[in-house]
Design a protein around this motif. Structure first.
Motif, PDB file in Angstrom:
ATOM      1  N   ASN A   2     -13.900 -53.215  89.025  1.00 20.44           N
ATOM      2  CA  ASN A   2     -13.454 -53.945  87.845  1.00 20.44           C
ATOM      3  C   ASN A   2     -13.736 -53.087  86.608  1.00 20.44           C
ATOM      4  N   PRO A   3     -12.707 -52.757  85.820  1.00 23.15           N
ATOM      5  CA  PRO A   3     -12.951 -51.916  84.649  1.00 23.15           C
ATOM      6  C   PRO A   3     -13.941 -52.525  83.662  1.00 23.15           C
ATOM      7  N   LYS A   4     -13.992 -53.852  83.614  1.00 20.79           N
ATOM      8  CA  LYS A   4     -14.916 -54.518  82.690  1.00 20.79           C
ATOM      9  C   LYS A   4     -16.362 -54.397  83.150  1.00 20.79           C
ATOM     10  N   GLU A   5     -16.570 -54.002  84.394  1.00 15.81           N
ATOM     11  CA  GLU A   5     -17.923 -53.824  84.921  1.00 15.81           C
ATOM     12  C   GLU A   5     -18.216 -52.352  85.215  1.00 15.81           C
ATOM     13  N   THR A   6     -17.446 -51.475  84.575  1.00 15.16           N
ATOM     14  CA  THR A   6     -17.550 -50.037  84.834  1.00 15.16           C
ATOM     15  C   THR A   6     -17.836 -49.293  83.542  1.00 15.16           C
ATOM     16  N   ALA A   7     -18.663 -48.261  83.646  1.00 16.24           N
ATOM     17  CA  ALA A   7     -18.946 -47.388  82.501  1.00 16.24           C
ATOM     18  C   ALA A   7     -18.721 -45.941  82.905  1.00 16.24           C
ATOM     19  N   LEU A   8     -18.159 -45.178  81.993  1.00 12.43           N
ATOM     20  CA  LEU A   8     -18.007 -43.739  82.148  1.00 12.43           C
ATOM     21  C   LEU A   8     -19.149 -43.068  81.399  1.00 12.43           C
ATOM     22  N   LEU A   9     -20.032 -42.409  82.123  1.00  9.55           N
ATOM     23  CA  LEU A   9     -21.171 -41.718  81.516  1.00  9.55           C
ATOM     24  C   LEU A   9     -20.831 -40.256  81.316  1.00  9.55           C
ATOM     25  N   LEU A  10     -20.821 -39.822  80.081  1.00  8.16           N
ATOM     26  CA  LEU A  10     -20.492 -38.437  79.734  1.00  8.16           C
ATOM     27  C   LEU A  10     -21.775 -37.732  79.314  1.00  8.16           C
ATOM     28  N   ILE A  11     -22.297 -36.896  80.211  1.00 11.40           N
ATOM     29  CA  ILE A  11     -23.617 -36.303  80.022  1.00 11.40           C
ATOM     30  C   ILE A  11     -23.535 -34.913  79.412  1.00 11.40           C
ATOM     31  N   GLU A  12     -24.085 -34.785  78.223  1.00 14.06           N
ATOM     32  CA  GLU A  12     -24.312 -33.500  77.554  1.00 14.06           C
ATOM     33  C   GLU A  12     -23.035 -32.694  77.312  1.00 14.06           C
ATOM     34  N   TYR A  13     -21.985 -33.380  76.908  1.00 15.32           N
ATOM     35  CA  TYR A  13     -20.784 -32.671  76.450  1.00 15.32           C
ATOM     36  C   TYR A  13     -21.028 -32.200  75.027  1.00 15.32           C
ATOM     37  N   GLY A  52     -10.109 -50.236  79.455  1.00 13.85           N
ATOM     38  CA  GLY A  52     -11.200 -51.101  79.025  1.00 13.85           C
ATOM     39  C   GLY A  52     -12.542 -50.760  79.636  1.00 13.85           C
ATOM     40  N   ILE A  53     -12.658 -49.548  80.187  1.00 14.06           N
ATOM     41  CA  ILE A  53     -13.931 -49.073  80.733  1.00 14.06           C
ATOM     42  C   ILE A  53     -14.855 -48.690  79.572  1.00 14.06           C
ATOM     43  N   LYS A  54     -16.112 -49.047  79.680  1.00 18.48           N
ATOM     44  CA  LYS A  54     -17.080 -48.726  78.628  1.00 18.48           C
ATOM     45  C   LYS A  54     -17.367 -47.221  78.639  1.00 18.48           C
ATOM     46  N   SER A 104     -15.714 -47.969  69.652  1.00 17.80           N
ATOM     47  CA  SER A 104     -16.190 -48.811  70.756  1.00 17.80           C
ATOM     48  C   SER A 104     -17.129 -48.075  71.708  1.00 17.80           C
ATOM     49  N   ASP A 105     -17.268 -46.756  71.543  1.00 19.97           N
ATOM     50  CA  ASP A 105     -18.149 -45.978  72.416  1.00 19.97           C
ATOM     51  C   ASP A 105     -19.611 -46.238  72.079  1.00 19.97           C
ATOM     52  N   ILE A 106     -20.470 -45.968  73.038  1.00 23.84           N
ATOM     53  CA  ILE A 106     -21.915 -46.059  72.828  1.00 23.84           C
ATOM     54  C   ILE A 106     -22.504 -44.667  72.983  1.00 23.84           C
ATOM     55  N   VAL A 107     -23.342 -44.282  72.039  1.00 22.41           N
ATOM     56  CA  VAL A 107     -24.057 -43.009  72.120  1.00 22.41           C
ATOM     57  C   VAL A 107     -25.527 -43.309  72.395  1.00 22.41           C
ATOM     58  N   ILE A 108     -26.004 -42.848  73.530  1.00 21.11           N
ATOM     59  CA  ILE A 108     -27.400 -43.060  73.929  1.00 21.11           C
ATOM     60  C   ILE A 108     -28.224 -41.863  73.483  1.00 21.11           C
ATOM     61  N   GLU A 109     -29.248 -42.119  72.702  1.00 20.49           N
ATOM     62  CA  GLU A 109     -30.124 -41.052  72.220  1.00 20.49           C
ATOM     63  C   GLU A 109     -31.489 -41.143  72.909  1.00 20.49           C
ATOM     64  N   GLY A 110     -32.273 -40.095  72.771  1.00 18.88           N
ATOM     65  CA  GLY A 110     -33.625 -40.100  73.311  1.00 18.88           C
ATOM     66  C   GLY A 110     -33.775 -39.337  74.608  1.00 18.88           C
ATOM     67  N   LYS A 111     -32.679 -38.803  75.138  1.00 17.82           N
ATOM     68  CA  LYS A 111     -32.784 -38.051  76.392  1.00 17.82           C
ATOM     69  C   LYS A 111     -33.458 -36.702  76.120  1.00 17.82           C
ATOM     70  N   CYS A 112     -34.546 -36.456  76.822  1.00 19.35           N
ATOM     71  CA  CYS A 112     -35.240 -35.173  76.653  1.00 19.35           C
ATOM     72  C   CYS A 112     -35.715 -34.638  78.002  1.00 19.35           C
ATOM     73  N   GLY A 113     -35.046 -35.090  79.059  1.00 16.98           N
ATOM     74  CA  GLY A 113     -35.337 -34.607  80.400  1.00 16.98           C
ATOM     75  C   GLY A 113     -34.061 -34.576  81.211  1.00 16.98           C
ATOM     76  N   LEU A 114     -34.184 -34.596  82.534  1.00 15.14           N
ATOM     77  CA  LEU A 114     -33.024 -34.449  83.398  1.00 15.14           C
ATOM     78  C   LEU A 114     -32.356 -35.781  83.742  1.00 15.14           C
ATOM     79  N   ASP A 115     -33.132 -36.793  83.980  1.00 15.99           N
ATOM     80  CA  ASP A 115     -32.633 -38.112  84.354  1.00 15.99           C
ATOM     81  C   ASP A 115     -32.237 -38.888  83.108  1.00 15.99           C
ATOM     82  N   GLY A 116     -30.969 -39.280  83.041  1.00 16.95           N
ATOM     83  CA  GLY A 116     -30.490 -39.988  81.860  1.00 16.95           C
ATOM     84  C   GLY A 116     -31.096 -41.352  81.647  1.00 16.95           C
ATOM     85  N   PHE A 117     -31.731 -41.901  82.672  1.00 14.77           N
ATOM     86  CA  PHE A 117     -32.377 -43.202  82.546  1.00 14.77           C
ATOM     87  C   PHE A 117     -33.819 -43.093  82.050  1.00 14.77           C
ATOM     88  N   ALA A 118     -34.482 -41.980  82.314  1.00 10.95           N
ATOM     89  CA  ALA A 118     -35.947 -41.899  82.219  1.00 10.95           C
ATOM     90  C   ALA A 118     -36.497 -42.160  80.825  1.00 10.95           C
TER      91      ALA A 118
END
Length: 202
Positions: A2-13, A52-54, A104-118
């Motif tokens: 479901n596109p409404k339940e999907t996110a495209l994560l673009l890492i370090e472009y 409509g993908i996040k 409508s995009d979200i920019v996640i800040e604070g990444k300073c390691g390898l795992d985007g969640f950490a």
């Protein structure tokens, strides 16, 4: 999916990877050119927005002096610190103009390691938006993309790795990650396979 339940994560472009003159551009440009990763990502981004993908941009940055890292860093982060890459506020740390952010995009800040969640609020943002599936592209294939995919898998997300929207430091590393590592904790797909899954659902 479901596109409404999907996110495209673009890492370090970010320019230090994507753009001539970037500190690590020469190291990744061979793989980028081989699999057309930047053009594939642009095509995916455009179509994903229409579906409509996040869209979530996940960049890495460090303060001057790299206080976020150990006194004696090692591995990939040692090279980042030694070459003074991804310094906050610099051109190199900015997201490439090739992938402009929409309102409508979200920019996640604070990444300073390898795992985007950490070290970020990524999981919080995904769950607040009802996201169940994450599709990941970016740099480096066998480093931050892989680290984020592994973590997402452990957290219960349906993880897709976009094999032709990623780049490593060599073709050997790229092929090994896509062929042997990604299938263990994700569903590897080329970008057109990913997009076609949504079009077919319509």
């Amino acid at each position: 999916m479901n596109p409404k339940e999907t996110a495209l994560l673009l890492i370090e472009y970010q320019n230090d990877f994507t753009t001539p003159g970037g500190i690590f551009h020469d190291a990744v440009k061979g793989v980028m050119e081989n699999n057309h990763m930047l053009a594939n990502t642009v095509a995916t981004l455009v179509q994903a927005r229409q579906l409509g993908i996040k869209i979530i941009h996940l960049s890495v940055s460090f303060a001057h002096g790299y206080p976020e890292l150990p006194v004696e860093p090692y591995g990939i982060l040692k090279g980042v610190a030694e070459r003074k890459a991804f310094l906050a506020g610099t051109w190199g740390a900015r997201i490439t103009d090739t992938l402009p952010c929409a309102a409508s995009d979200i920019v996640i800040e604070g990444k300073c390691g390898l795992d985007g969640f950490a070290s970020t609020g990524l999981d919080f943002v995904l769950r607040n938006n009802g996201v169940r599936t994450i599709a990941i592209g970016g740099f480096l294939t066998n480093c931050c993309v892989e680290g984020t995919a592994r973590s997402g898998y452990d957290k219960g997300y349906n993880v897709i790795t976009l094999s032709d929207c990623t780049a490593a430091l060599s073709l050997e590393e790229q092929q090994a990650a896509v062929s042997y590592n990604f299938p263990m904790f994700s569903r590897p797909m080329k970008h057109d396979q990913f997009l076609q899954a949504f079009i077919a659902e319509k």
